[in-house]
Write a protein that holds these residues in place. Structure first.
Motif, short mmCIF file in Angstrom:
data_model
loop_
_atom_site.label_atom_id
_atom_site.label_comp_id
_atom_site.label_asym_id
_atom_site.label_seq_id
_atom_site.Cartn_x
_atom_site.Cartn_y
_atom_site.Cartn_z
N VAL A 110 0.85 -1.20 0.00
CA VAL A 110 0.00 0.00 0.00
C VAL A 110 0.88 1.24 0.00
N SER A 111 0.25 2.39 -0.28
CA SER A 111 0.99 3.65 -0.29
C SER A 111 1.18 4.18 1.12
N ALA A 145 -6.17 3.69 0.07
CA ALA A 145 -5.62 2.37 0.40
C ALA A 145 -6.20 1.86 1.71
#
Length: 323
Positions: A110-111, A145
């Motif tokens: 994920v970011s 996210a």
């Protein structure tokens, strides 16, 4: 998913004060989402964080030697987060947090939203504000996210006491988590016990206009007059010249600070330096050049010779503290 995980900033058994800020923000998010707060602590007790809003304290046994660096703890965190289903995971935007958070984000795929200066819940989604373009603009970002991984800038979120009876859970880290290719062989503590510039509520920074390291006692005198909440900082030019250690460098290639009060002494105000301190609460600039860029961001400016102004400032502060 309504629970929030706060990752404490800890080194070799000592929990840093910024951890209280991380738990406070996590508590605020969890209350808005209707969940609880877990705190992950590497190799430290962390029990005191219950006083700032933690419902559970997860103690990760990182071992005694720390030879694997942050990788084993990061991998264990990613496994735990992936299996629990947190709404958000919060880190401190410190040297430790900047080393750890990207590893966890990569492990989860994920970011990562870094260096956040505001965090809120809007329409059921987590929305953050973070500086961009070297602090010249603020970006408001809605996280998509799951879970939301973010780091908060130190000294921006005042810690808020919310005492709770936190349950303590012991967590283990797999022995095979040490990555191949490197091993941490030791740690070297910085000399002295000076307050870290990124944790200080007041920073006294000097620039090339101080003309040499032999004049730094003037800034140290101002720092001492203020008291134990103040720390010394420096511009990149000063550090590059070898006048001061890199640990004191403030700016784009140094440390980002957000103290309540920032003194910029004999600092011209290059954009690289402004990127590290322009979000300070109050900025006081002292410079001989009335056209110096630093005056463009300063709340108070003194046009004058630092060698004359700084001792007078120190004397005035000492008198005020004696009253």
């Amino acid at each position: 998913m309504t629970d929030v995980l706060a990752v404490a900033d800890a080194k070799r058994g000592t929990v840093a004060g910024v951890s209280r800020e991380v738990v406070t923000v996590a508590r605020t998010l969890a209350d808005r989402l209707g969940g609880s707060v877990d705190v992950a602590v590497p190799g430290a007790s962390g029990a005191g964080l219950a006083g700032w809003g933690a419902d559970r304290v997860l103690q990760f046994d990182t071992g005694d030697d720390g030879g694997g660096g942050p990788a084993p703890f990061a991998a264990a965190l990613a496994d735990h987060v992936g299996g629990h289903g947190y709404a958000a995971v919060l880190f401190a935007a410190t040297a430790t947090g900047r080393d750890l958070a990207p590893r966890v984000a990569a492990g989860l795929g994920v970011s990562l939203l870094t260096d956040c200066t505001a965090v809120e819940v809007a329409d059921g989604a987590i929305v953050v504000t973070r500086p961009v373009f070297a602090g010249k603009a603020l970006s408001r970002v809605r996280a998509l996210a799951t879970p939301v991984l973010l780091s908060i800038r130190p000294n921006v979120f005042p810690p808020r006491k919310e005492p709770r009876e936190a349950a303590v859970r012991q967590m283990s880290i797999s022995a095979n988590r040490t990555p191949a290719g490197y091993r941490v062989v030791g740690f070297e503590a910085s000399r002295g016990a000076a307050l870290d510039v990124s944790e200080a509520t007041i920073v006294v920074s000097g620039g090339r206009g101080m003309k040499g390291p032999e004049h730094w006692h003037l800034l140290a005198g101002l720092r001492d007059a203020i008291g134990e909440t103040a720390a010394l900082g420096a511009s990149r030019a000063v550090v590059d010249a070898g006048w001061r250690p890199h640990a004191e460098q403030v700016g784009q290639t140094g440390k980002t600070v957000t103290p309540k009060l920032y003194f910029a002494i004999a600092i011209s105000g290059a954009i690289q330096h402004l990127a590290g301190m322009r979000t300070s609460g109050v900025i006081v600039a002292v410079n001989r050049d009335p056209d110096a860029p630093i005056f463009g961001v300063a709340d108070y400016g003194i046009v004058g010779d630092a060698f004359e102004v700084v001792p007078k400032l120190a004397d005035a502060i000492r008198e005020l503290r004696q009253d």
